[in-house]
Design a protein around this motif. Structure first.
Motif, PDB file in Angstrom:
ATOM      1  N   LYS A  48       0.816  -1.212   0.000  1.00  0.00           N
ATOM      2  CA  LYS A  48       0.000   0.000   0.000  1.00  0.00           C
ATOM      3  C   LYS A  48       0.856   1.271   0.000  1.00  0.00           C
ATOM      4  O   LYS A  48       0.335   2.366  -0.108  1.00  0.00           O
ATOM      5  CB  LYS A  48      -0.925   0.008   1.213  1.00  0.00           C
ATOM      6  N   ARG A  50       3.004   4.309  -1.138  1.00  0.00           N
ATOM      7  CA  ARG A  50       3.125   5.140  -2.338  1.00  0.00           C
ATOM      8  C   ARG A  50       4.060   6.304  -2.023  1.00  0.00           C
ATOM      9  O   ARG A  50       4.333   6.602  -0.863  1.00  0.00           O
ATOM     10  CB  ARG A  50       1.764   5.699  -2.774  1.00  0.00           C
ATOM     11  N   ASN A  67       4.482   4.472  -8.372  1.00  0.00           N
ATOM     12  CA  ASN A  67       3.143   4.329  -7.795  1.00  0.00           C
ATOM     13  C   ASN A  67       2.269   3.407  -8.638  1.00  0.00           C
ATOM     14  O   ASN A  67       1.506   2.595  -8.101  1.00  0.00           O
ATOM     15  CB  ASN A  67       2.481   5.697  -7.629  1.00  0.00           C
ATOM     16  N   ARG A  68       2.368   3.521  -9.965  1.00  0.00           N
ATOM     17  CA  ARG A  68       1.592   2.630 -10.830  1.00  0.00           C
ATOM     18  C   ARG A  68       2.059   1.181 -10.676  1.00  0.00           C
ATOM     19  O   ARG A  68       1.247   0.256 -10.655  1.00  0.00           O
ATOM     20  CB  ARG A  68       1.691   3.087 -12.280  1.00  0.00           C
ATOM     21  N   GLN A  71       0.718  -0.127  -7.407  1.00  0.00           N
ATOM     22  CA  GLN A  71      -0.718  -0.410  -7.537  1.00  0.00           C
ATOM     23  C   GLN A  71      -0.932  -1.727  -8.284  1.00  0.00           C
ATOM     24  O   GLN A  71      -1.778  -2.538  -7.911  1.00  0.00           O
ATOM     25  CB  GLN A  71      -1.408   0.737  -8.260  1.00  0.00           C
ATOM     26  N   GLU A  74      -0.094  -4.583  -5.984  1.00  0.00           N
ATOM     27  CA  GLU A  74      -1.160  -4.766  -4.999  1.00  0.00           C
ATOM     28  C   GLU A  74      -2.342  -5.512  -5.622  1.00  0.00           C
ATOM     29  O   GLU A  74      -2.910  -6.427  -5.026  1.00  0.00           O
ATOM     30  CB  GLU A  74      -1.600  -3.409  -4.458  1.00  0.00           C
TER      31      GLU A  74
END
Length: 168
Positions: A48, A50, A67-68, A71, A74
């Protein structure tokens, strides 16, 4: 006097240059340190995590890509957990049916005749198909799977399930 003024000016400008270089180096390295800390957190399992994006420079673009990626990781982890849960459920169903019928045969409630043994054989076939599906999935993840369309007759499949529940 001019030498003293020159020396004071040199020290003041040198001090100012050192302070400015520290300020700008911190400004440059803070986002990189943030990326490093986030990468360590993700490596340790915190998917989680970022990083903050400020500006439009290369570091900001790298932060956005990071960040992408986080994600995506995740999401993949969530899908993996769901798949594992579904596989466990799918394996549990035929095993429970086999166990129930075998216990019934052992206790003498269900006769060990050809029909019931055929039913057990069909459940073992379902288990084998589930395991083959898992194997195909692992091949697909390794990009070693070729897909081919195959028609599936739903009526015999559903009829078999309905017959099993009618016996119970």
């Amino acid at each position: 006097r001019s030498n003293r003024l020159l020396l004071i000016s040199l020290l003041a400008l040198g001090g100012m240059a050192v302070l400015l270089s520290v300020f700008f180096s911190k400004r440059l390295t803070n986002p990189i340190e943030g990326l490093t800390e986030a990468a360590v957190a993700i490596r340790e399992g915190n998917l989680k995590r970022r990083v903050a994006i400020a500006g439009q420079d290369e570091i900001s673009k790298l932060s956005g890509a990071f960040n992408r990626m986080a994600q995506s990781l995740e999401l993949q982890e969530s899908l993996r957990k769901k798949l594992t849960s579904n596989v466990a459920h799918e394996l549990r169903t035929p095993i429970s049916a086999i166990r129930g019928e075998l216990e019934g045969m052992i206790d003498g409630f269900i006769p060990a005749d050809s029909e019931h043994l055929q039913s057990l054989y069909a459940e073992i076939g379902r288990l084998r198909k589930i395991l083959e599906g898992i194997e195909e999935l692992s091949q697909a993840e390794a990009s070693g799977l070729t897909l081919r369309k195959q028609e599936l007759l739903l009526q015999p499949f559903l009829k078999n399930i309905a017959e099993r529940f009618m016996k119970v």
